[in-house]
Design a protein around this motif. Structure first.
Motif, PDB file in Angstrom:
ATOM      1  N   SER A   1      32.785  42.402  43.900  1.00 29.38           N
ATOM      2  CA  SER A   1      32.047  41.399  44.677  1.00 29.38           C
ATOM      3  C   SER A   1      31.031  40.665  43.808  1.00 29.38           C
ATOM      4  N   ALA A   2      30.697  39.455  44.242  1.00 30.56           N
ATOM      5  CA  ALA A   2      29.687  38.664  43.549  1.00 30.56           C
ATOM      6  C   ALA A   2      28.329  39.358  43.613  1.00 30.56           C
ATOM      7  N   GLU A   3      28.050  40.022  44.725  1.00 27.09           N
ATOM      8  CA  GLU A   3      26.776  40.721  44.879  1.00 27.09           C
ATOM      9  C   GLU A   3      26.649  41.849  43.858  1.00 27.09           C
ATOM     10  N   MET A   4      27.737  42.585  43.635  1.00 29.90           N
ATOM     11  CA  MET A   4      27.704  43.675  42.667  1.00 29.90           C
ATOM     12  C   MET A   4      27.539  43.130  41.246  1.00 29.90           C
TER      13      MET A   4
ATOM     14  N   TRP B   1      30.722  34.051  34.648  1.00 25.91           N
ATOM     15  CA  TRP B   1      32.150  33.823  34.479  1.00 25.91           C
ATOM     16  C   TRP B   1      32.852  34.036  35.814  1.00 25.91           C
ATOM     17  N   PHE B   2      33.888  33.243  36.053  1.00 29.99           N
ATOM     18  CA  PHE B   2      34.728  33.414  37.237  1.00 29.99           C
ATOM     19  C   PHE B   2      36.182  33.230  36.825  1.00 29.99           C
ATOM     20  N   ALA B   3      36.966  34.285  37.004  1.00 30.28           N
ATOM     21  CA  ALA B   3      38.371  34.266  36.604  1.00 30.28           C
ATOM     22  C   ALA B   3      39.251  34.765  37.743  1.00 30.28           C
TER      23      ALA B   3
ATOM     24  N   CYS C   1      39.813  33.027  49.284  1.00 32.97           N
ATOM     25  CA  CYS C   1      38.598  32.415  48.746  1.00 32.97           C
ATOM     26  C   CYS C   1      38.678  30.885  48.867  1.00 32.97           C
ATOM     27  N   GLU C   2      37.648  30.300  49.461  1.00 33.62           N
ATOM     28  CA  GLU C   2      37.625  28.857  49.659  1.00 33.62           C
ATOM     29  C   GLU C   2      36.683  28.121  48.707  1.00 33.62           C
ATOM     30  N   ALA C   3      35.806  28.874  48.025  1.00 27.11           N
ATOM     31  CA  ALA C   3      34.844  28.261  47.105  1.00 27.11           C
ATOM     32  C   ALA C   3      34.508  29.262  46.000  1.00 27.11           C
ATOM     33  N   ARG C   4      33.985  28.750  44.931  1.00 30.62           N
ATOM     34  CA  ARG C   4      33.582  29.607  43.820  1.00 30.62           C
ATOM     35  C   ARG C   4      32.572  30.638  44.328  1.00 30.62           C
TER      36      ARG C   4
ATOM     37  N   GLY D   1      30.439  38.428  35.070  1.00 34.26           N
ATOM     38  CA  GLY D   1      31.166  37.606  36.022  1.00 34.26           C
ATOM     39  C   GLY D   1      32.075  38.393  36.932  1.00 34.26           C
ATOM     40  N   LEU D   2      32.899  37.637  37.661  1.00 31.70           N
ATOM     41  CA  LEU D   2      33.787  38.173  38.681  1.00 31.70           C
ATOM     42  C   LEU D   2      35.215  37.755  38.383  1.00 31.70           C
TER      43      LEU D   2
END
Length: 181
Positions: free
Chosen positions: A59-62, A91-93, A81-84, A70-71
């Motif tokens: 999760s983004a929170e973790m 990082w987002f992959a 997922c509808e948005a970053r 990143g996630l």
């Protein structure tokens, strides 16, 4: 995936970072949320000591709580997922297996994607291999870095580049079994 004890896993991570690994993803699907977060927190400290970074897949929170880089979302999580989900500073992959998933990853602002399996791999025996021509066709005109995954190692890097990959990623080729350390 941690195969044995936490200290052995952290030693293996340290060895992988010492040999040049710079960005790691912690899957550890067999761990509870609590155990995963504890391991992630320790792993961030180990990797940061070598200038390496860690991406989480929970999760983004973790990511924020443990100070990860990143996630990384699975293809199934991408579908929901509808948005970053993380700020642009992280990082987002995304893991992708077809062109539609690559397009969705690009649409929601992924920094990069991993497309697999290029070759047959024991971790996904039920998925047919894309081959390099399939990889190149799916990756064509996707304005985002796409890494090749699945039965590859560092010896495949030039072939990967010729076929439009940013590079190669893997598990077995880059992460030695814990009992080999």
């Amino acid at each position: 995936e941690p195969e044995s004890n936490k200290s052995g896993f952290l030693r293996t991570a340290k060895a992988a970072a010492e040999t040049g690994g710079s960005l790691f993803r912690l899957r550890a699907w067999n761990l509870s949320q609590e155990d995963y977060e504890a391991l992630a927190s320790d792993l961030v400290k180990v990797l940061n000591g070598y200038g390496a970074s860690l991406m989480l897949d929970r999760s983004a929170e973790m990511v924020k709580r443990v100070g990860a880089a990143g996630l990384h979302l699975s293809a199934s999580a991408l579908a929901e997922c509808e948005a970053r989900p993380v700020p642009t500073a992280a990082w987002f992959a995304v893991s992708c297996h077809n062109r539609e998933e690559l397009l969705q990853a690009k649409k929601i602002g992924a920094d990069f994607a991993v497309l697999s399996p290029v070759a047959t791999t024991p971790s996904h025996p039920d998925k047919p291999a894309l081959g390099w021509s399939g990889f190149a066709q799916m990756r064509d005109d996707i304005a985002m870095p796409v890494f090749a995954l699945g039965g590859l190692s560092a010896v495949d890097i030039e072939t990967a580049w010729r076929n439009g990959a940013q590079g190669v990623v893997g598990i077995r080729a880059f992460w030695p079994p814990e009992n080999s350390k």
